[in-house]
Design an enzyme around this catalytic site. Sequence first.
Site, PDB file in Angstrom:
ATOM      1  N   GLY A   1       0.953  -1.080  -0.093  1.00 57.32           N
ATOM      2  CA  GLY A   1      -0.125  -0.167  -0.012  1.00 57.32           C
ATOM      3  C   GLY A   1       0.828   1.299  -0.015  1.00 57.32           C
ATOM      4  N   THR A   2       2.075   1.266   0.607  1.00 60.35           N
ATOM      5  CA  THR A   2       2.855   2.406   0.721  1.00 60.35           C
ATOM      6  C   THR A   2       3.636   2.586  -0.638  1.00 60.35           C
ATOM      7  OG1 THR A   2       3.542   1.899   2.986  1.00 60.35           O
ATOM      8  CG2 THR A   2       5.141   2.897   1.527  1.00 60.35           C
TER       9      THR A   2
ATOM     10  N   ASN B   1      -7.064   5.018   9.496  1.00 61.62           N
ATOM     11  CA  ASN B   1      -6.758   3.730   9.985  1.00 61.62           C
ATOM     12  C   ASN B   1      -6.606   3.584  11.499  1.00 61.62           C
ATOM     13  OD1 ASN B   1      -4.370   5.549   8.858  1.00 61.62           O
ATOM     14  ND2 ASN B   1      -3.123   4.444  10.306  1.00 61.62           N
TER      15      ASN B   1
ATOM     16  N   GLN C   1      -7.587   1.119   4.307  1.00 62.53           N
ATOM     17  CA  GLN C   1      -8.386   0.571   5.295  1.00 62.53           C
ATOM     18  C   GLN C   1     -10.043   0.156   4.706  1.00 62.53           C
ATOM     19  OE1 GLN C   1      -7.820  -0.058   8.548  1.00 62.53           O
ATOM     20  NE2 GLN C   1      -5.617   0.307   8.205  1.00 62.53           N
TER      21      GLN C   1
ATOM     22  N   SER D   1      -4.078  -2.424  -0.186  1.00 59.45           N
ATOM     23  CA  SER D   1      -2.983  -3.382   0.341  1.00 59.45           C
ATOM     24  C   SER D   1      -3.776  -4.786   0.591  1.00 59.45           C
ATOM     25  CB  SER D   1      -2.415  -2.804   1.320  1.00 59.45           C
ATOM     26  OG  SER D   1      -1.259  -3.687   1.903  1.00 59.45           O
TER      27      SER D   1
ATOM     28  N   HIS E   1      -2.840  -7.330   2.665  1.00 60.17           N
ATOM     29  CA  HIS E   1      -2.654  -7.841   4.110  1.00 60.17           C
ATOM     30  C   HIS E   1      -3.612  -7.180   4.984  1.00 60.17           C
ATOM     31  CE1 HIS E   1      -0.466  -4.684   6.473  1.00 60.17           C
ATOM     32  NE2 HIS E   1       0.033  -4.453   5.287  1.00 60.17           N
TER      33      HIS E   1
ATOM     34  N   THR F   1      10.111  -8.474 -11.477  1.00 63.04           N
ATOM     35  CA  THR F   1       9.504  -9.733 -11.741  1.00 63.04           C
ATOM     36  C   THR F   1       8.359  -9.781 -10.702  1.00 63.04           C
ATOM     37  OG1 THR F   1      11.449 -10.770 -12.461  1.00 63.04           O
ATOM     38  CG2 THR F   1       9.791 -12.368 -11.623  1.00 63.04           C
TER      39      THR F   1
ATOM     40  N   CYS G   1       4.785   5.924  21.178  1.00 62.26           N
ATOM     41  CA  CYS G   1       6.007   5.772  22.284  1.00 62.26           C
ATOM     42  C   CYS G   1       6.460   4.536  22.050  1.00 62.26           C
ATOM     43  CB  CYS G   1       5.510   6.086  23.640  1.00 62.26           C
ATOM     44  SG  CYS G   1       4.773   7.608  24.007  1.00 62.26           S
TER      45      CYS G   1
HETATM   46  C1  LIG Z   1      -1.669  -0.093   6.109  1.00 67.27           C
HETATM   47  C2  LIG Z   1      -1.792   1.083   5.494  1.00 67.27           C
HETATM   48  C3  LIG Z   1      -0.899   1.641   4.448  1.00 67.27           C
HETATM   49  C4  LIG Z   1       0.332   0.859   4.239  1.00 67.27           C
HETATM   50  O1  LIG Z   1       0.109  -0.357   3.511  1.00 67.27           O
HETATM   51  P1  LIG Z   1       1.278  -1.338   3.511  1.00 67.27           P
HETATM   52  O2  LIG Z   1       0.832  -2.354   2.354  1.00 67.27           O
HETATM   53  O3  LIG Z   1       1.210  -1.865   4.872  1.00 67.27           O
HETATM   54  O4  LIG Z   1       2.376  -0.618   3.107  1.00 67.27           O
HETATM   55  C5  LIG Z   1      -1.219   2.714   3.906  1.00 67.27           C
HETATM   56  N1  LIG Z   1      -2.301   3.337   4.274  1.00 67.27           N
HETATM   57  C6  LIG Z   1      -3.145   3.083   5.227  1.00 67.27           C
HETATM   58  C7  LIG Z   1      -4.440   3.983   5.542  1.00 67.27           C
HETATM   59  C8  LIG Z   1      -2.898   2.026   6.046  1.00 67.27           C
HETATM   60  O5  LIG Z   1      -3.687   1.530   6.757  1.00 67.27           O
END
Ligand SMILES: *Cc1c(COP(=O)(O)O)cnc(C)c1O
Length: 395
Positions: A72-73, A152, A180, A200, A202, A238, A326
């Site tokens: 997602g990043t 999130n 999300q 994303s 996961h 790939t 923290c």
């Molecule tokens: C988890 C998340 C991401 C990042 O996704 P990853 O696949 O973990 O890099 C980006 N934006 C939001 C809102 C998220 O909750």
Amino acid sequence: MDKVIYLDHAATTSVRQEVVQEMLPYFTEKYGNASSIYAIGRESKKAIEDAREKVAKALKCGPKEVFFTGSGTESDNWAIKGMAFANREKGNHIITTAVEHHAVLHTCQYLEKEGFEVTYLPVDEHGVISLEQLEKAITDKTILISVMFANNEIGTIQPIKEIGRIAREKGIYFHTDAVQAVGHVPIDVNEYNIDMLSLSAHKFHGPKGVGVLYVRKGIKIHTLLQGGAHERGKRAGTENIPGIVGAGKAIEMATKDIEDKVSKIQALRDRLITEVLEKIPYCRLNGHPTQRLPGNVNFSFEFIEGESLLLMLDMKGVAASSGSACTSGALDPSHVLLAIGLPHEIAHGSLRLTFGDDNTEQDVDYVMEVLPPIVERLREMSPLYEEVKRGVKHV
Ligand SMILES: *Cc1c(COP(=O)(O)O)cnc(C)c1O
């Protein structure tokens, strides 16, 4: 302790057994490179295209508008930088919000160093942006509006349809970080006028390390990764075939009967919110009371530290998350909690519990059994709380 009650689905989710089963052959027998012309290569290519179709069906777009990425990043980085660098002559202004995920915020901060100007829209006490402020922020230099679908931390859902309409009227591209939201609320990129969308796998019971960027047909953005001709020349490297296959299966499962799942999870969420607010004093719900993700609960408890709360919940077998950073060594509480106007000390005492469709009523019962005494025990260590209890001090 035999069982962990997992209430951190916003951080990540387990990979569904059915998803693992679909992925497995692509590690061993069907390991061909999708760019190769012999049979197992072609088979891999077909597996990617099948997964692409599944993602397209879930987002209600065309398969050619779906690009697989590594997270997602990466999707957020690609959408924002790709759009910025492709439109430099048109303008250098980007509008986003103060409550975005760091994948968007830090990308925008990077672009500021590269000569772009970024407006970070504030949010109200519930975490919602103002459409009037959005319209006012638009200039003839604005090339992109990037507003997350749902937050999130506090779960607040933005008025995406209205933002899409404004962007379309002004001829500005609209990107949304829907990491999300996908698989948790129904999404239609055309109905919402979304031009680019990040997701994303996961976060909806797919594997880690697979993202998608949806890019509306006809939109040109620069590529981030130079190399081979993968993903139609737009994202070299790939392909992660088992991951992509898993993402396809996971999105298909997550979006099937989504309304039923939403109402089941929402019922757990609402019961927990009601009972906690009823039983625990000096507690507030963060985020919008109704316009929020079906599985998201976020509280602030006065007189306590979120970290201590998490540790004690962990000892009782509850996996949750806190709104302060923290744990990662930083002293500042979450930028989201500060943006909704919480004072530092209250932001420090926050707790996020996020439900998934494997959670049950018994999980809520258990949280209601362990959480109130933990909060009480921690508060007894606070001198301020003692004063409040004795009536010396008012809050
Ligand atoms: C988890 C998340 C991401 C990042 O996704 P990853 O696949 O973990 O890099 C980006 N934006 C939001 C809102 C998220 O909750």
